[in-house]
Design an enzyme around this catalytic site. Structure first.
Site, PDB file in Angstrom:
ATOM      1  N   GLN A 163       7.016  -7.101   9.911  1.00  0.00           N
ATOM      2  CA  GLN A 163       6.697  -6.216  10.979  1.00  0.00           C
ATOM      3  C   GLN A 163       5.785  -7.085  11.797  1.00  0.00           C
ATOM      4  OE1 GLN A 163       5.822  -2.308   9.767  1.00  0.00           O
ATOM      5  NE2 GLN A 163       3.712  -2.339   9.642  1.00  0.00           N
ATOM      6  N   GLU A 205      -0.377  -2.274  19.211  1.00  0.00           N
ATOM      7  CA  GLU A 205      -1.639  -2.810  18.909  1.00  0.00           C
ATOM      8  C   GLU A 205      -2.103  -4.475  19.664  1.00  0.00           C
ATOM      9  OE1 GLU A 205      -0.870  -4.164  14.579  1.00  0.00           O
ATOM     10  OE2 GLU A 205      -0.945  -1.961  14.351  1.00  0.00           O
ATOM     11  N   GLU A 286       0.825 -10.331   3.530  1.00  0.00           N
ATOM     12  CA  GLU A 286       0.737  -8.857   3.232  1.00  0.00           C
ATOM     13  C   GLU A 286       1.761  -7.931   3.097  1.00  0.00           C
ATOM     14  OE1 GLU A 286      -1.381  -5.245   5.774  1.00  0.00           O
ATOM     15  OE2 GLU A 286      -1.740  -7.197   6.217  1.00  0.00           O
ATOM     16  N   LYS A 338      -8.892  -0.070   4.407  1.00  0.00           N
ATOM     17  CA  LYS A 338      -8.562   0.660   5.606  1.00  0.00           C
ATOM     18  C   LYS A 338      -9.821   1.396   5.224  1.00  0.00           C
ATOM     19  CE  LYS A 338      -4.007  -0.666   7.219  1.00  0.00           C
ATOM     20  NZ  LYS A 338      -2.520  -1.003   7.414  1.00  0.00           N
ATOM     21  N   ARG A 367      -5.874   0.456  12.487  1.00  0.00           N
ATOM     22  CA  ARG A 367      -4.594   0.940  12.308  1.00  0.00           C
ATOM     23  C   ARG A 367      -3.903   0.854  13.614  1.00  0.00           C
ATOM     24  NH1 ARG A 367      -4.091   3.888   7.156  1.00  0.00           N
ATOM     25  NH2 ARG A 367      -2.064   3.856   7.420  1.00  0.00           N
TER      26      ARG A 367
END
Length: 428
Positions: A163, A205, A286, A338, A367
């Site tokens: 991702q 992002e 991650e 988060k 986020r």
């Protein structure tokens, strides 16, 4: 003078055009704190509830008027007259008012907005920056940034399973230098992609999401960009991956559709990562396994946990109860932090503290749905967490966090510290 005299919430838009909650807390002295709540795209199953209205006639059902109403009518009625500086007690009151494990009565978005706005109002009242208020004289470590410059998986419509591909300018001597290096690599990557005939539009992002042929090609173009920017991979710049493996998991196997052998067991996926770590300067992975595949996480941690940072995001969801279980079982060696996964500032600080006591690292994160709110920049310095993940060197909703860190670095002056590669203290 820090008595709360008014609490007001409104519905605003985040960086994806979706509604979110903004809260203002007013004190008797005239000080005011304002906080806007972020929103995730891919979320962990056990995250605190983000309350949405579900009214298809407004914002496609994504309105947050219920959460706003909970702030203006339920929470405000309870907290007026409280001292804003009583952060722990305030947050505990919010938890008691909600009364559920996952904040489903009031909504974590309502609770977090109030929690953060109280802290900001207190800082304003005392004439302090937020990082100074939260961290005191010890909050002075600028973070090593993880810049998300290339996307695949659920964040992109291409042939890349992983991702997020991130660069970490660990060879820098300061945050300012690290950010410059990251920005230069971002621009170099744009040139590399253009040269290969790929699209250079950016995603939520700020990272590029070209139609690359494979995971391997994604790593290759980033390596080329690092070199084109004048840096040495593995020395000046390290790589980090967010696999978001829950998105790839079904029926006990992981489907990496673009690999020669697509279906992999947890052990085979771990071998796949180990091969990448051998061939590329990858320092952090991650969500390398699905959030419910704890046996897979154990396999991954046992094989690579001494060599690289293994970060739990969907796995731990900033929840100390779940995190403690992971620590006890020797799963992962780092936690992604988060704020809106748990819903209060106090619980967030407890998760960071738990990580440090256990010898885990903590990575403070944005986020995918963000606002101009820069709280996480102050939080990462206040807690000396050492790492921040807040997107690419592109899009104001990402860059505003980096710019706040530049201001903090300037304000700290000689007191500022930046640890570069040493942030991976559990890998020494």
């Amino acid at each position: 003078m820090s008595e709360i005299v008014d609490i007001y919430a409104r519905e605003i838009l985040d960086s994806r055009g979706n509604p979110t909650v903004e809260v203002e807390v007013f004190l008797e002295s005239g000080a005011m704190g304002r906080a806007a709540v972020p929103s995730g795209a891919s979320t962990g199953e056990r995250e605190a509830l983000e309350m949405r209205d579900g009214d298809a006639a407004r914002y496609l059902g994504k309105g947050v008027l219920k959460a706003v109403d909970n702030v203006n009518n339920v929470i405000a009625a309870e907290l007026l007259g409280w001292e804003s500086t009583e952060q722990t007690a305030l947050d505990q009151k919010l938890i008691e008012l909600d009364g559920t494990e996952f904040k489903s009565t009031l909504g974590a978005n309502a609770m977090l907005g109030v929690s953060l706005a109280c802290a900001k109002a207190s800082a304003e009242e005392l004439g302090l920056s937020l990082y100074q208020y939260l961290g005191g004289p010890n909050g002075r470590e600028l973070p090593l940034p993880m810049l998300n410059i290339l996307n695949g998986g659920a964040h992109a419509d291409n042939n890349v399973d992983i991702q997020e591909f991130m660069v970490m300018p660990a060879g820098a001597d300061s945050f300012k230098e690290a950010l410059r290096m990251g920005a230069e690599i971002f621009h170099a990557l744009k040139s590399v992609l253009k040269k290969r005939g790929y699209n250079t539009a950016v995603g939520d992002e700020g990272g590029f999401a070209p139609d690359l042929k494979s995971n391997e090609e994604a790593l290759e173009v980033i390596m080329e960009a690092i070199k084109a920017a004048g840096y040495k991979p593995g020395e000046d710049v390290l790589l980090a991956l967010d696999v978001a493996a829950s998105e790839l998991y079904a029926d006990g196997k992981y489907n990496l559709a673009n690999e020669a052998q697509p279906l992999k067991t947890a052990a085979e996926l771990t071998d796949f990562y180990a091969d990448l770590v051998d061939r590329y300067p990858i320092i952090s992975i991650e969500d390398g396994m699905a959030e419910n595949d704890w046996d897979g996480w154990k396999i991954l941690t046992d094989k690579l946990g001494k060599r690289i940072q293994i970060v739990g995001d969907d796995l731990f969801v900033t929840n100390t109860k779940i995190f403690k279980e992971g620590i006890d079982k020797g799963i992962a060696n780092s936690i992604l932090i988060k704020l809106n996964q748990i819903g209060t500032l106090t619980e967030t600080l407890e998760a960071i503290e738990m990580a440090k006591r256990a010898g885990y690292t903590a990575v403070v994160s944005h986020r995918s749905g963000e606002t101009e709110d820069t709280t996480i920049a102050d939080l990462v310095v206040a807690t000396n967490a050492g790492q921040i993940k807040t997107g690419s060197a592109c899009r104001t909703d990402r860059v505003c966090k980096y710019n706040q860190l530049l201001r903090i670095e300037d304000q700290l002056g000689e007191a500022a510290c930046f640890n570069g590669k040493d942030v991976f203290y559990n890998l020494r």
